[in-house]
Each structure stands twice: as structure tokens, then as C-alpha cells.
Design a protein around this motif. Structure first.
Motif, PDB file in Angstrom:
ATOM      1  N   ALA A 145      57.261  33.741  50.539  1.00 21.66           N
ATOM      2  CA  ALA A 145      56.671  35.326  50.564  1.00 21.66           C
ATOM      3  C   ALA A 145      56.224  35.447  49.190  1.00 21.66           C
ATOM      4  O   ALA A 145      56.988  35.092  48.114  1.00 21.66           O
ATOM      5  N   SER A 146      55.361  36.307  49.069  1.00 20.66           N
ATOM      6  CA  SER A 146      54.846  36.916  47.812  1.00 20.66           C
ATOM      7  C   SER A 146      56.174  37.650  47.220  1.00 20.66           C
ATOM      8  O   SER A 146      56.737  38.523  47.777  1.00 20.66           O
ATOM      9  N   GLY A 149      55.630  41.806  47.242  1.00 20.38           N
ATOM     10  CA  GLY A 149      55.593  42.469  48.241  1.00 20.38           C
ATOM     11  C   GLY A 149      54.465  42.576  49.098  1.00 20.38           C
ATOM     12  O   GLY A 149      53.427  41.493  48.943  1.00 20.38           O
ATOM     13  N   GLY A 150      54.319  43.142  50.268  1.00 18.45           N
ATOM     14  CA  GLY A 150      53.529  42.899  51.185  1.00 18.45           C
ATOM     15  C   GLY A 150      53.572  41.705  52.003  1.00 18.45           C
ATOM     16  O   GLY A 150      54.572  41.097  52.146  1.00 18.45           O
ATOM     17  N   SER A 151      52.440  41.291  52.885  1.00 16.92           N
ATOM     18  CA  SER A 151      52.471  40.178  53.832  1.00 16.92           C
ATOM     19  C   SER A 151      52.119  38.842  53.332  1.00 16.92           C
ATOM     20  O   SER A 151      51.989  37.910  53.964  1.00 16.92           O
ATOM     21  N   ALA A 152      51.500  38.862  52.087  1.00 12.12           N
ATOM     22  CA  ALA A 152      50.950  37.497  51.536  1.00 12.12           C
ATOM     23  C   ALA A 152      52.001  36.551  51.253  1.00 12.12           C
ATOM     24  O   ALA A 152      53.202  36.494  51.155  1.00 12.12           O
ATOM     25  N   VAL A 153      51.506  35.229  51.415  1.00 13.66           N
ATOM     26  CA  VAL A 153      52.229  34.040  51.232  1.00 13.66           C
ATOM     27  C   VAL A 153      51.622  33.184  50.346  1.00 13.66           C
ATOM     28  O   VAL A 153      50.772  33.020  49.897  1.00 13.66           O
ATOM     29  N   ASN A 173      47.360  33.447  50.342  1.00 15.31           N
ATOM     30  CA  ASN A 173      46.316  33.970  51.271  1.00 15.31           C
ATOM     31  C   ASN A 173      45.775  35.445  51.102  1.00 15.31           C
ATOM     32  O   ASN A 173      45.544  36.354  51.800  1.00 15.31           O
ATOM     33  N   GLU A 177      47.994  38.270  44.429  1.00 20.26           N
ATOM     34  CA  GLU A 177      49.135  37.985  45.360  1.00 20.26           C
ATOM     35  C   GLU A 177      49.756  39.292  45.851  1.00 20.26           C
ATOM     36  O   GLU A 177      50.577  39.306  46.788  1.00 20.26           O
ATOM     37  N   PRO A 180      46.238  42.889  49.627  1.00 22.99           N
ATOM     38  CA  PRO A 180      45.966  42.815  51.407  1.00 22.99           C
ATOM     39  C   PRO A 180      45.588  41.144  51.556  1.00 22.99           C
ATOM     40  O   PRO A 180      44.714  40.722  50.906  1.00 22.99           O
ATOM     41  N   VAL A 181      46.462  40.983  52.604  1.00 25.16           N
ATOM     42  CA  VAL A 181      46.157  39.509  53.255  1.00 25.16           C
ATOM     43  C   VAL A 181      44.651  39.365  53.732  1.00 25.16           C
ATOM     44  O   VAL A 181      43.993  40.425  54.259  1.00 25.16           O
ATOM     45  N   GLN A 185      46.534  32.180  56.518  1.00 31.74           N
ATOM     46  CA  GLN A 185      47.340  31.348  55.828  1.00 31.74           C
ATOM     47  C   GLN A 185      46.377  30.873  54.496  1.00 31.74           C
ATOM     48  O   GLN A 185      45.189  30.858  54.687  1.00 31.74           O
TER      49      GLN A 185
END
Length: 204
Positions: A145-146, A149-153, A173, A177, A180-181, A185
Motif C-alpha cells: 500500500a502507498s 496514504g490513500g488507496s494507491a498501491v 497506480n 504516490e 488519487p488512483v 492497478q
């Protein structure tokens, strides 16, 4: 008006430098300790060290050289933007038509004593695999996971050759980093990242 334009240019330049260092250095305290020449503890150091060196003759690959090699190894047809590079390091945003991804590479020499004991899968990874190739090269393939923070990987491949030469390639993604995504992926498989990291052109 002229002053405002110069101000905006400075802001964009600072943002680009910050983004580059975020990819190279924003990967945990171990990375920062490595770059500063301090003892490394915890998870592997994926860093853009200020002393990062690469090249068959022991010299630093310039930022332009790093960027040129990286772009040549990406699949054809994608759009490239937001480039940043410095000696031993290159980063760009690549869009294959399905969303932007930040991709970066860091090439170094003389890193064996710093990271050889950390090329394993201890740490908070979604997936991780540690390999030793036939020639003794250590490879760590990981997804995490980033850390911003957030939902990026972040998907990455870290390689350490027996002579101490190290190349790390990673992708997100998102365009940054911490941003926002932009896609479900990252665009490149771990196999592709590994082939990029092991390409002999990073050795000059």
C-alpha cells in the motif's frame, strides 16, 4: 505578470523535484537512513541515495541517461509526461490509455553492504517474493500500500547484483504516490518490472 509567470514556474519545478524525491526517498526510515549513510534497520531500503552511482566504469549515470533507458524499456505506444530525473534516478508518468502511472528507477553501485541483509520480505507487504538468481543476484518482488496514504498501491522490484550494483524499479497506480488512483492497478506486471531492473543498460 512576468513575476507571476516566474513564480508559477518555480512552483512547478519545486513540485517536480518533490515528486521525484518522494518516489525515491519516501519508502520508509530504512531508505532515508541508507541515503544518509546511517545504519539500516527494518524493511529494505528503496532509496535514491545522494551518492547513488551506476555505470560500468563506476561513474554516475546522468539523469538524461537514466530517463532515456527507462523510456526505451517501456512498452511502445504509451504517453509520457511529468518527467523528472537526476544522477542515478529517473521518474515519469506513463499512460497506456487506461490511466496514468508514476514509474521510477534508481540505479546505484556499492550497495551490497547496505542492503544485502534486507533483500527479504519482512515488512507490511500485500505480496512479496524474495529470489536468488543463478548468478547470485538477489531479487525482491513486492506489492504494498502507498506510504502516502490513500488507496494507491506500489509495485516494485529491487535487485542487488553480487558486485553491489543495485537497481530498483517501481510503479504506482496513480500519477503521484499520494494522489488519487487513476487505474485499478499499476500497468506493468512484476515480471516486466523485473526485466527492466535486470536490463544490463543500467550498468552503462
Amino acid at each position: 505578470m512576468h513575476g507571476n509567470t516566474l513564480g508559477r514556474r518555480r512552483v512547478r519545478r519545486i513540485a517536480a523535484i518533490t515528486a521525484g524525491l518522494a518516489l525515491g526517498l519516501g519508502l520508509g526510515a530504512a531508505a532515508q537512513a541508507s541515503a544518509a549513510g546511517q545504519p539500516v534497520t527494518g524493511k529494505p531500503a528503496h532509496s535514491a541515495s545522494s551518492t547513488a552511482r551506476s555505470g560500468a566504469d563506476g561513474t554516475i549515470l546522468t539523469g538524461r541517461q537514466m530517463a532515456r533507458v527507462l523510456k526505451s524499456l517501456l512498452p511502445k505506444g504509451g504517453k509520457i509526461s511529468d518527467e523528472f530525473n537526476q544522477d542515478g534516478y529517473a521518474q515519469l508518468v506513463w499512460d497506456d490509455g487506461h490511466g496514468k502511472s508514476m514509474i521510477g528507477v534508481n540505479a546505484q553501485l556499492d550497495m551490497g553492504d547496505v542492503v544485502a541483509g534486507h533483500m527479504h520480505c519482512e515488512g507490511e507487504y500485500l505480496e512479496c517474493q524474495a529470489l536468488t538468481l543463478a548468478d547470485g543476484t538477489l531479487v525482491m518482488r513486492a506489492k504494498r500500500a502507498s506510504e502516502k496514504g490513500g488507496s494507491a498501491v506500489v509495485w516494485l522490484v529491487d535487485t542487488l547484483h553480487p558486485d553491489g550494483r543495485r537497481v530498483v524499479v517501481q510503479e504506482v497506480n496513480a500519477a503521484t504516490e499520494g494522489g488519487p488512483v487513476t487505474r485499478p492497478q499499476p500497468p506493468l506486471t512484476l515480471d516486466k518490472l523485473q526485466s527492466i531492473a535486470l536490463n544490463p543498460r543500467w550498468a552503462g
